[in-house]
Motif scaffolding. Structure first.
Motif: not given
Length: 412
Positions: A168-175, A256-265
């Motif tokens: 998702t992060f890559i897509a936010s600045f590229a595609s 992206t941060l929410l998905l990261f938090g979802f995975g981290l926890i």
């Protein structure tokens, strides 16, 4: 069905698992990371892909439905077709299929080609998970079997912590296309790890259709599969469309941060579950399903509240971080005599739940909205909890019978 152990492992309960054996487990875990990242990459990219390909979010959800359907069909089919082929070579072939899949998706000009790539992913995915969950105990000493399974499933949580949010992060600045290309690079690393670290895994006998009939003839196994289908269906009918729900209140970077938090926890939840699951399997399953219910309820009741939705996502991460491990151990324990058949059925049921859940969820989202979709998810999770209670009742006569036998033996 007897399966020979690989030459790198020993059969003594007290022997220590060697470093090379743990490296083979890590290689499979890296592969699991690559497979799960590829499988759920569209979840965080759904709005962008739908826009670029000119389809609605519900139709774009077919990117999750298609691999689920193909995985359900091919999980048992591929393993039966593999016969007595060394499972190491099957691993390599399936991961090669995953690599091709991501390349196709990265260059797909329309939805039809995209779904071809996703179908190829589904076929590889079904076979991989069947082998991974069945092979875990073969890669290490017997006493480390549960730990090996947990380590491989850690690849799932790392994918949700790093893989999907990174896409998702890559897509936010590229595609989004670059996200698929990056995933193809990750799969290449997994393929190399398998080639160099996974030992020979010969199979003394081929999996038979009769093995599936044997398992389906057992009431406990049938009901266990229903429970898995209901809970995974609850998750994927809703989580697949989490980005369209969140985009009203969060930016793409915040999602992206929410998905990261979802995975981290979820990663920490998996680690904690691996320490308590052996002695508290039923309680662990019940607790995680209850948390899933609470998470989905909060997403509905606290909609448009950034704090409430963030709390809901974190609760959801705790639940789903542990559920794959809980269910995997549950099925392993109930199919110890037919591990590959049990694993294939387990994977097929999960893929059916993913396909049906995302397809039905997509239809509901397009026609009735997100609220109706989450209501369906809540109902499925509640039915899963009821099924768990029925399984507990089903096990009581067997436990009582075992106790009677023990009492009779002591009396003699």
């Amino acid at each position: 069905m007897h399966i020979d152990t690989p030459t790198t492992s020993a059969s003594l309960e007290g022997s220590s698992t060697s470093a090379s054996q743990w490296l083979s487990v890590i290689a499979v875990a890296v592969s699991a990371f690559a497979f799960v990242t590829a499988e759920f990459l569209p979840v965080g990219l759904l709005p962008q892909i739908a826009h670029d390909l000119g389809v609605s979010p519900g139709v774009a959800g077919l990117m999750v439905t298609t691999p689920g359907l193909m995985g359900a069909i091919l999980a048992p089919t591929l393993i039966v077709s593999a016969g007595r082929m060394d499972r190491r070579y099957v691993f390599l072939l399936l991961t090669t299929g995953l690599l091709i899949s991501n390349i196709v998706c990265a260059i797909a000009p329309n939805l039809a080609i995209m779904l071809v790539g996703r179908a190829l992913l589904g076929g590889a995915l079904g076979g991989f998970w069947t082998l991974a969950t069945a092979a875990a105990p073969r890669l290490v000493q017997a006493k480390d079997a549960a730990k090996a399974t947990g380590t491989i499933l850690t690849g799932v949580t790392f994918a949700t912590v790093i893989g999907v949010p990174l896409g998702t992060f890559i897509a936010s600045f590229a595609s989004w296309r670059l996200s698929f290309a990056a995933t193809a690079g990750l799969v290449s690393l997994a393929l190399l790890a398998q080639a160099f670290l996974v030992p020979s895994l010969p199979s003394a006998s081929a999996l038979r259709i009769a093995d599936f009939k044997t398992l389906l003839g057992r009431p406990h196994t049938r009901l266990s599969m229903v429970m898995v289908a209901l809970v995974f269906g609850a998750h994927f009918s809703t989580y697949t469309y989490i980005a369209p729900l969140l985009e009203h209140d969060f930016s793409l970077s915040a999602i992206t941060l929410l998905l990261f938090g979802f995975g981290l926890i979820g990663f920490f939840s998996n680690a904690l579950a691996s320490m308590v699951i052996s002695d508290h399997l039923k309680k662990s399953v019940a607790a995680m399903v209850l948390l899933l219910l609470g998470a989905m309820s909060s997403m509905l009741l606290l909609e448009h509240s950034p704090i409430g939705e963030t709390a809901g996502m974190l609760l959801w991460g705790i639940a789903f971080g542990a559920l794959p491990l809980c269910f995997s151990v549950w099925i392993q324990r109930s199919t110890t005599d037919l591990p590959e058949a049990g694993s294939a059925m387990f994977v097929s049921i999960i893929q059916v739940a993913i396909a049906a859940g995302s397809a039905v969820g997509g239809t509901i989202v397009d026609r009735a909205g997100i609220h109706a979709d989450f209501t369906l998810g809540l109902g499925l999770a509640l039915l899963g909890l009821v099924t768990l209670q029925r399984l507990a009742v089903l096990e009581r006569p067997a436990a009582a019978s075992a106790l009677d036998c023990a009492c009779d033996a002591s009396a003699d």
